[in-house]
Structure formats: C-alpha cells, structure tokens
Design a protein around this motif. Structure first.
Motif, short mmCIF file in Angstrom:
data_model
loop_
_atom_site.label_atom_id
_atom_site.label_comp_id
_atom_site.label_asym_id
_atom_site.label_seq_id
_atom_site.Cartn_x
_atom_site.Cartn_y
_atom_site.Cartn_z
N LEU A 65 5.33 2.94 5.51
CA LEU A 65 6.04 3.87 6.40
C LEU A 65 6.01 5.30 5.91
O LEU A 65 6.41 6.22 6.65
CB LEU A 65 7.48 3.39 6.60
N GLY A 66 5.61 5.50 4.64
CA GLY A 66 5.50 6.86 4.13
C GLY A 66 6.84 7.51 3.83
O GLY A 66 6.95 8.73 3.79
N LEU A 67 7.87 6.70 3.60
CA LEU A 67 9.21 7.20 3.29
C LEU A 67 9.76 6.42 2.10
O LEU A 67 9.34 5.28 1.83
CB LEU A 67 10.16 7.00 4.48
N ASP A 79 3.71 12.66 6.86
CA ASP A 79 2.55 13.50 6.53
C ASP A 79 1.70 13.82 7.75
O ASP A 79 0.64 14.45 7.65
CB ASP A 79 1.70 12.83 5.45
N TRP A 123 10.14 8.46 14.43
CA TRP A 123 9.04 7.51 14.26
C TRP A 123 7.87 7.87 15.19
O TRP A 123 6.72 7.53 14.91
CB TRP A 123 9.49 6.08 14.60
N ARG A 167 -0.21 5.77 12.00
CA ARG A 167 -0.52 4.46 11.43
C ARG A 167 -0.25 3.39 12.49
O ARG A 167 0.72 3.45 13.24
CB ARG A 167 0.35 4.17 10.20
N ARG A 218 4.22 7.73 13.69
CA ARG A 218 3.78 8.96 13.05
C ARG A 218 4.51 9.08 11.71
O ARG A 218 5.75 9.13 11.66
CB ARG A 218 4.10 10.16 13.93
N ARG A 219 3.78 9.09 10.62
CA ARG A 219 4.39 9.23 9.30
C ARG A 219 4.73 10.69 9.03
O ARG A 219 4.21 11.60 9.71
CB ARG A 219 3.45 8.69 8.22
N ASP A 271 0.13 -3.12 7.96
CA ASP A 271 -0.60 -1.91 8.34
C ASP A 271 -2.02 -2.32 8.77
O ASP A 271 -2.82 -2.78 7.96
CB ASP A 271 -0.66 -0.95 7.16
#
Length: 645
Positions: free
Chosen positions: A553-555, A608, A570, A612, A605-606, A637
């Motif tokens: 999730l990039g968090l 960064d 998100w 994904r 949307r992550r 993923d």
C-alpha cells in the motif's frame, strides 16, 4: 412496590438451580433477575452495562418486555439514573421512597418517577461492568431488609462469576474464529505460492479442545448466607450505642411472627400475654427475639409448635419462647447463657451469640431449659434502664475475639484467621482446595501457604489497615504444587478475627494462557505471511495491518490504520479507470451479505503517485450470535501481471 412474592428458601433454591443449568448466559441472567424481582417485590430487574467515561447506561438484560418502560437494549444517559450513585458508593444503594428520602430533585427521579430502587455494583475481571438493579414505580412501605440486600448481592455475585467465565470463553472463541477465517482466506488465495501461510493454517486447524473450565459449583446454602448476615449484624450491634425507647413488646413480637411465620408454613405459633406490656429497649432487641423464635421453628421438628409468652415481672419483662422440638445442645446453651468460647458447628451459633450480646447490652440475661417436652428459652430485660432484673450477667470477656466458626457448606474455601494470621476455623472446601484434612489446617499460619519470596508481613498489615481486599495470589498445596487462587478478604468480621474466602482459578488461568497462545499464533501468522493482510472493524476502519501491507500500500502501519476502507486518498478505480462506489467494494459486500468475497480486483493510487492493481479476498469474522464483528482482507499486488495482460 408489592410485597415479597417468594420466601428466602425458595428463592435461593431456584436461583442456584438456574445458575447450575446449561442455559446460555442471557437466559440465566434473565431468570436470575426474575427471581430477584419476585423476591424483592419489584416491578422489574435489570443487568446494566455502564461506561463512566462517556456517561453511558444500557439495560443489557431486563425482565421488562420489549414494549415495557425499561426493555432490553434501552440506552440512557448515566447522569439520569440511580445507578450512577450505586457505582459511586461501590456497594448496595437502596431507595424505598425517593421523595421522602430527599431524592425528589434527583435527575433519576425527575426523569423516570421511580420511587423504589435497589442497586448493586457488578464487576468483571476486577473492572466496573455495571449494576444489577431492581426498580418499582410505587414506594415501599418499609426500607429494604438486610436479608433482601444480601439476596440481591448474591444474585450479583453469581452473575459476575458467569460473566467472567463467558467473557474468557467468548474471547477464546473469537481468537479461534479469527485464526480459522484467516486460514480459509489465505488457503483460497495463495494455494501453491504461500507455503509458510499454508503451514500456519494447518497449525490453526489443530485447535485444542475448548472445554468449559472454571464454572463455580454453587453450593452456598442458607446457613452461609445467614451466617454472613448475622456476623455483620453482630459487628454493627457491638459498635452502636443507640438510646432505649419505650416499646410495646407485644406488638414487637407480633411483627417478628409476621416476618417468620410465612417461612415455616408447617409450624404453629401462639402469642400469650395479659394486657399491654412495655419496656425501654433498643431497636436491636427485636433482632434477638427474632433469632430465638426462628431457631425454635427451624429446629423444632417437621411441624413444630412454638409458644411465645410475654410476662411482666417485678421491674422486668420476660419473653418465653417454648417449642416441642429436640432442644438446644449443650454447646449452644452455653453460648446463649454465658457467651463462652465453643467450637460451633453451624451458623445458628452466631445467631445465639447475637442474642447473648443484645440481651447483655440491655443489662438482662437469658436462660434455657430442655426437657422431654421441648426447649424453653427466656429473655429477661429491665423495664427501664436503671433497674436490673437479677445480678448483672458475667462480663462478656471479649466474646467477638474468641468466636470460632466453621462454614460447613460454603461453595468457596473459607478461613477465619486471628490477628496473627493463624487459622482458627476452616471449612471443608478449604481443605479440598489445599488437599489435606481440615483439622490439619487449624493453627497454621497463612504465611506458610505462600511462596518464599512473598512479603507477607507488609501485605498482612496493609490488608488489616484497608479492611477489605480482593486479589489473586499463588499458594502452595499440600503436595507442593503451586496454584493460583482468587480471594476476597474482610478484616474484623468480629474484632480480631478475619474472613478470607477463596477459590482455585487454575482452570481459568489455563484458559487465559490458551487464549494468549491463540493471540500469539495469530500475530506470528500475520507478520510472517508473504501476503498483505488488513483487519477492519464494522465501521470500515482499518485496525490492523502487517509488514507486507506497508509495502503493497506504500504507507506505514500508523498511516494505514488511520484510514477508512473507502478513504478518498486511496483513489480506488476499476479496470477502466473509473472511480468505484463504496457499495461495490469488498468490505461493504461482506458486511451486507455476511459472506466472503474472493478475487475482487481494483486499482489504488499510492502516495508516490503510482497506480497499483490489487486482488482482494475478504471474509467476515463473526460473533457467537452470527453477527459480523470484523472483516479480514488478504491483498495481492497483481500490478505486473495486470500490465502484462
């Protein structure tokens, strides 16, 4: 409030039968409240849940029907209930006529108009849970009696024990369900790729049997409850110094019979007197008469005949209680007449101590005579405080310090300790818990039951200073095995003698350990899984996330658990890049249908800025009642595969 609808013996018997049954807790509690309601003559009874932080009050279980004034599930502000005062005093609160007792301006009375209330604080796992309370719209003619308050306390304590057991087992079940649900989801989603998860899932399928442990066998009988009441009454009477008042003794005896006769329907009672008979007595004199009349009825055979004769003699009043039963034994007669130390066998002895103290405190005396025809007991007290009936009875010589009691049928282990913490009385259950003969316990110091590192001297001093204590401690059985006990201790039930009631909680501790093991298994499974895993509550807030979820999730975890399932950040989209409405997302589908959702794909949307593509399996975690409590989501993923396609 109506008159009591049940006699004490019937009510206690029915209550114990209910608590021993295999019924679910809600049904047990409802039946127990109904028994209490009938015994107290109340309109309804409630088991409440209270949260003092937010001022919340809820009737979780009620004898009121769904369309009644106080149905199950009713929620109120705590500030408008009598229960708020109950938890403030942390004990019984009784109101028998609210306006007459100064409660007319109280928010509880102004809101609900209830004239009568009896509430007892209920604690579970040493924390405040709520109350057990009984209410009525109409006022009571008289205040609640000690017997009624003791019965309400008994109902509360039994419900506490059941709640604790249910809470532990419910938590264990929830943990097992959590593992099982997670097991199913992972196996469905990861099949061949996640061998580590598959191994842990197999471990989860090898669940240990969940047995019903810790259920307390309720074997408390009338003698114990009566003994406790009398001990408190004795302590109160010894400490009080009320003035004597001119009293109609005939009316006093008739009131006593009005209370006792319904409890002994097979007994025959007669009162004999010539004209009015008065004497200057304290309020507790009625209790002395009641103890002797009740003793005569209880021990007078199947259908006893009890005659009470009230007689004026020079400067005194005599009350003769004559029955046709087998009579008092020598030990009990000695208690009644002199108050000397004796190894009492049952609770009636404490009642006789009570009689002895009350009469002696009136400068009077007692006499007993036993013949083949039965027993005659006579109380003789001066008609006025300045005149003695006979030479003063012998000084009491600290009778409370020398009282020794054995609680033959207690459902918990019980010790009576002296000021040196040595055991002067122990009941059979105490011997069973310790694993030895009862006689071997007498004279032993309590410190000998505790591990060597326990600071007994400080603990004993703190207990005596505090007066009461409730805690758990490890003790050493006669076979050398250390086991945990939960205890409640009360100092100076009579001065210099202290009561400790205790029960072995080994089974409960084992259940707690099993629960902890289940939690640790889940934690290991969560953190070692190569799949991203999140856990959401019913509102859709993410409450747990594993390490893999951070990468997918990039968090970080704190950021993940601060978000809702449909948080706009998100930027959740479908395969065409169009935003997805909340109702189509896996979480909402699981909540609405109660069924798992597998292989649901969408993009996010992550932070960064990268998009994904995820495949989500979501499954419900349900309560014992089948309600969805949590939702578990396993996230894969699939960005690379998606782009290749």
């Amino acid at each position: 409030m109506a008159q009591t609808e049940r006699n004490p013996q019937e009510a206690r018997t029915d209550l114990y039968d209910v608590m021993r049954s295999d019924a679910p807790f809600d049904e047990k509690a409802r039946q127990a409240l109904e028994i209490g309601r009938q015994y107290l003559g109340a309109d309804n009874g409630h088991l409440t849940q209270i949260d003092t932080d937010v001022g919340h009050w809820e009737a979780t279980i009620s004898t009121d029907p769904p369309d009644g004034q106080f149905p199950p599930g009713l929620k109120l502000g705590l500030e408008r209930t009598y229960c708020r005062r109950t938890i403030e005093v942390d004990g019984p609160l009784t109101v028998h006529n609210a306006p007459a007792q100064g409660w007319a301006d109280d928010p509880a009375f102004e809101t609900h108009g209830l004239h009568c209330y009896h509430g007892t604080t209920l604690r579970v796992d040493n924390g405040l849970s709520g109350t057990v309370c009984f209410v009525a719209e109409d006022p009571c003619e008289d205040p609640f009696t000690a017997e009624e308050t003791m019965f309400a306390e008994l109902v509360t304590r039994l419900l506490e024990q059941e709640l604790e057991r249910d809470h532990h087992e419910a938590e264990l079940t929830r943990q097992a369900n959590l593992v099982n649900v997670l097991n199913r989801v992972l196996r469905h989603n990861l099949r061949n790729d996640l061998s580590v998860v598959r191994g842990h899932a197999q471990l989860m399928m090898e669940q240990p049997d969940v047995k019903t442990h810790g259920e307390i066998c309720l074997r408390a009988v009338d003698e114990l409850i009566d003994l406790t009441r009398k001990a408190r009454e004795l302590d109160r009477i010894v400490g009080e110094d009320l003035d004597r008042q001119e009293t109609d003794i005939v009316a006093l005896v008739e009131r006593v019979l009005g209370d006792i006769a319904p409890e002994f329907p097979d007994a025959s009672f007669t009162v004999e007197h010539e004209g009015a008979v008065t004497a200057a007595v304290r309020p507790n004199f009625e209790q002395a008469v009641k103890e002797l009349v009740e003793n005569a009825a209880k021990h007078g055979g199947d259908a006893p005949t009890v005659t009470i004769t009230i007689e004026r003699v020079p400067n005194a009043v005599d009350v003769h209680i004559v029955d046709d039963g087998p009579g008092l034994d020598e030990q009990e007669r000695e208690v009644l007449e002199s108050g000397v130390e004796t190894p009492l066998i049952h609770g009636s002895g404490l009642g006789l101590w009570l009689v002895h103290w009350i009469v002696s405190n009136h400068d009077g005396d007692t006499n007993t005579e036993t013949t083949n025809e039965g027993t005659s007991m006579t109380i003789s007290v001066p008609r006025s405080p300045e005149v003695e009936t006979q030479p003063q009875v012998a000084e009491l010589r600290e009778p409370r310090d020398r009282y020794q009691a054995a609680f033959e049928k207690a459902f918990e282990g019980m010790f009576i300790l002296n000021d040196d913490a040595r055991i002067v009385a122990a009941n059979p259950e105490a011997a069973t818990i310790y694993g030895t003969d009862r006689q071997e316990l007498l004279g032993r110091s309590l410190r000998g039951f505790l591990p060597g590192g326990f600071d007994f001297e400080d603990a004993w001093a703190e207990f005596k200073a505090a007066g009461t204590e409730r805690d758990t401690v490890t003790y050493i059985r006669s076979d050398g095995v250390e086991r945990p006990v939960e205890y409640t201790a009360t100092a100076d039930i009579v001065p210099g003698q202290h009561l400790i009631a205790f029960r072995d909680i080994t089974d409960r501790k084992q259940r707690e350990q099993q629960l902890q093991q289940e939690r640790e298994r889940f934690e290991r499974l969560l953190e070692t899984s190569p799949a991203a895993i999140t856990v959401l509550d019913r509102s859709g807030t993410i409450v747990r996330a594993n390490d893999r979820a951070e990468k997918v999730l990039g968090l970080n975890k704190s950021e993940i658990t601060s978000r809702h399932y449909d948080d706009p950040e998100w930027e959740i989209v479908d395969a065409a890049g169009d935003p997805l409405p909340s109702e189509k997302l896996p979480f909402r589908q699981v909540i609405e249908t109660g069924r798992p959702v597998y292989g649901y794909e969408h993009g996010i949307r992550r932070p960064d800025g990268t998009l994904r593509w995820l495949s989500v399996n979501a499954a419900p975690l349900t309560t014992a009642e089948g309600e969805v409590e949590r939702v578990i989501a396993v996230i894969t993923d699939r960005t690379e595969q998606y782009e290749e396609e």
